[in-house]
Scaffold this active site. Structure first.
Site, mmCIF file in Angstrom:
data_model
loop_
_atom_site.group_PDB
_atom_site.id
_atom_site.type_symbol
_atom_site.label_atom_id
_atom_site.label_comp_id
_atom_site.label_asym_id
_atom_site.label_seq_id
_atom_site.Cartn_x
_atom_site.Cartn_y
_atom_site.Cartn_z
ATOM 1 N N ASP A 98 2.761 -2.279 1.979
ATOM 2 C CA ASP A 98 1.436 -1.676 2.142
ATOM 3 C C ASP A 98 0.463 -2.713 2.679
ATOM 4 O OD1 ASP A 98 2.285 0.818 1.259
ATOM 5 O OD2 ASP A 98 1.860 0.359 -0.839
ATOM 6 N N LYS A 151 9.856 -0.202 1.920
ATOM 7 C CA LYS A 151 9.230 1.084 2.204
ATOM 8 C C LYS A 151 8.103 0.881 3.209
ATOM 9 C CE LYS A 151 6.237 3.327 -0.664
ATOM 10 N NZ LYS A 151 5.163 3.970 0.077
ATOM 11 N N ASP A 179 8.288 6.358 4.294
ATOM 12 C CA ASP A 179 7.490 7.195 3.395
ATOM 13 C C ASP A 179 6.416 7.902 4.222
ATOM 14 O OD1 ASP A 179 6.428 8.363 1.154
ATOM 15 O OD2 ASP A 179 5.414 6.553 0.448
ATOM 16 N N LYS A 223 5.954 11.332 4.145
ATOM 17 C CA LYS A 223 5.501 12.543 3.435
ATOM 18 C C LYS A 223 5.212 13.684 4.411
ATOM 19 C CE LYS A 223 3.651 10.180 -0.638
ATOM 20 N NZ LYS A 223 3.673 8.768 -0.240
ATOM 21 N N ASP A 250 4.546 20.126 7.549
ATOM 22 C CA ASP A 250 4.056 20.877 8.716
ATOM 23 C C ASP A 250 4.891 22.142 8.807
ATOM 24 O OD1 ASP A 250 2.912 21.579 11.251
ATOM 25 O OD2 ASP A 250 2.582 19.456 11.669
ATOM 26 N N PRO A 281 7.967 24.419 9.679
ATOM 27 C CA PRO A 281 9.370 23.971 9.679
ATOM 28 C C PRO A 281 9.866 23.468 11.034
ATOM 29 C CG PRO A 281 9.153 25.918 8.323
ATOM 30 C CD PRO A 281 7.809 25.708 8.965
ATOM 31 N N GLU A 282 9.528 24.130 12.116
ATOM 32 C CA GLU A 282 10.042 23.714 13.427
ATOM 33 C C GLU A 282 9.544 22.308 13.793
ATOM 34 O OE1 GLU A 282 12.315 24.587 15.241
ATOM 35 O OE2 GLU A 282 11.893 23.934 17.287
ATOM 36 N N THR A 283 8.301 22.019 13.461
ATOM 37 C CA THR A 283 7.750 20.694 13.764
ATOM 38 C C THR A 283 8.415 19.631 12.888
ATOM 39 O OG1 THR A 283 5.676 21.717 14.400
ATOM 40 C CG2 THR A 283 5.586 19.368 13.903
ATOM 41 N N THR A 303 1.144 11.938 -7.281
ATOM 42 C CA THR A 303 0.688 11.377 -8.560
ATOM 43 C C THR A 303 -0.838 11.304 -8.627
ATOM 44 O OG1 THR A 303 1.263 9.243 -7.603
ATOM 45 C CG2 THR A 303 2.717 10.081 -9.297
ATOM 46 N N ARG A 312 4.416 -1.115 -13.090
ATOM 47 C CA ARG A 312 3.628 -2.314 -13.388
ATOM 48 C C ARG A 312 4.415 -3.199 -14.339
ATOM 49 N NH1 ARG A 312 1.906 -0.860 -9.612
ATOM 50 N NH2 ARG A 312 -0.188 -0.315 -8.979
ATOM 51 N N GLY A 332 4.616 -1.970 -5.089
ATOM 52 C CA GLY A 332 3.723 -2.411 -4.014
ATOM 53 C C GLY A 332 2.909 -3.615 -4.413
ATOM 54 N N ARG A 333 1.730 -3.340 -4.947
ATOM 55 C CA ARG A 333 0.777 -4.418 -5.233
ATOM 56 C C ARG A 333 1.268 -5.515 -6.172
ATOM 57 N NH1 ARG A 333 -3.815 -0.003 -6.000
ATOM 58 N NH2 ARG A 333 -1.894 1.116 -6.442
#
Ligand code: C5P
Length: 234
Positions: free
Chosen positions: A15, A37, A65, A67, A70, A72-74, A118, A179, A208-209
């Site tokens: 990130d 990721k 990642d 996500k 759209d 379905p065809e796209t 989340t 964490r 990540g962090r």
């Protein structure tokens, strides 16, 4: 699930704002991390595919990642574009049409469904018009993920136990919001420690962090790998 090499169970989230910074972090991490990721931030900053190819070429596993959500065809055509590049995981939202389209074109890629973000709470669900409980919606969408042929789901360390109990070996569980003990949760609300996430049933964790912002990112990642090694034999 026991066939997952244990050092691949830690997925580090790159990130950072640019592909150049992502490469610098990967080089800093060295052998401490083998699975990365790359997400939305990098996808809009340029050089996303070059970074992906670079990671695959140096022998790393890559989780895109993106996500996707759209018509379905796209989605189908977008997933087809990603095939053949060495991507290991790809995320899509857990809409039945979206998942079905992604699975149709996934080839060697493992498709992971994001059940409920989340960052979504009960009040947000009510606003969207869902009357039921958040936990029930998560399980309903996990079932749809199984039925459409997805390989896994993204699940918080708290939801993962319920998902694994119901769908066990049918779905891989990838858990973000990790964490280290005593760490700063920042904006993540449903956080768990590394060992707890695996004990609850996670197959992989995304961090990540706690790695990116550590004084010594490689040492932070190695500390997590030690915890992983204490839990998994191979
Ligand atoms: O910094 P931190 O460890 O919280 O980063 C978690 C990573 O996992 C981020 O890249 C975030 O986008 C991702 N993620 C998440 N929750 C989800 C899906 C992905 O935190 N439901």
């Amino acid at each position: 699930m026991s066939t997952i090499p244990r050092r691949e169970r830690l997925i580090a989230a790159l990130d950072v704002p640019t592909a150049a910074e992502a490469r610098a972090l990967v080089e800093r991490l060295g052998s401490a991390v083998s699975f990365y990721k790359i997400g939305l931030e990098l996808s809009t900053s340029g050089g996303y595919y070059e970074l992906l190819d670079w990671l695959v070429k140096r022998g790393n596993r890559v989780f895109c990642d993106l996500k996707l959500h759209d018509i379905p065809e796209t989605v189908r055509r977008a997933v087809a574009n990603l095939r053949g590049r060495g991507v290991t995981f790809l995320t899509v939202h857990a809409d039945r049409g979206v998942m079905h389209a992604a699975v149709k074109e996934k080839g060697e890629i493992k498709v992971l469904a994001v059940t409920v973000l989340t960052s979504t709470g009960p009040a947000d669900l009510a606003e969207m018009g869902y009357a039921g409980k958040l936990e029930d919606l998560v399980l309903k969408r996990a079932l749809a993920a199984v039925e459409t042929g997805c390989d896994g789901v993204i699940a918080s360390g708290l939801e993962v136990a319920g998902i694994k109990e119901k769908f066990g070996a049918r779905l891989l569980a990838v858990t973000p919001g990790i964490r280290p003990a005593g760490g700063d949760a920042a904006d993540q609300k449903r956080v768990v420690e590394v060992a707890q996430a695996f004990r609850n049933g996670a197959d992989y964790i995304v961090v990540g962090r706690p790695i990116r912002d550590a004084k010594d990112p490689a040492a932070a990642a190695e500390a997590i790998q030690l915890t992983v090694a204490a839990i998994f034999k191979s």
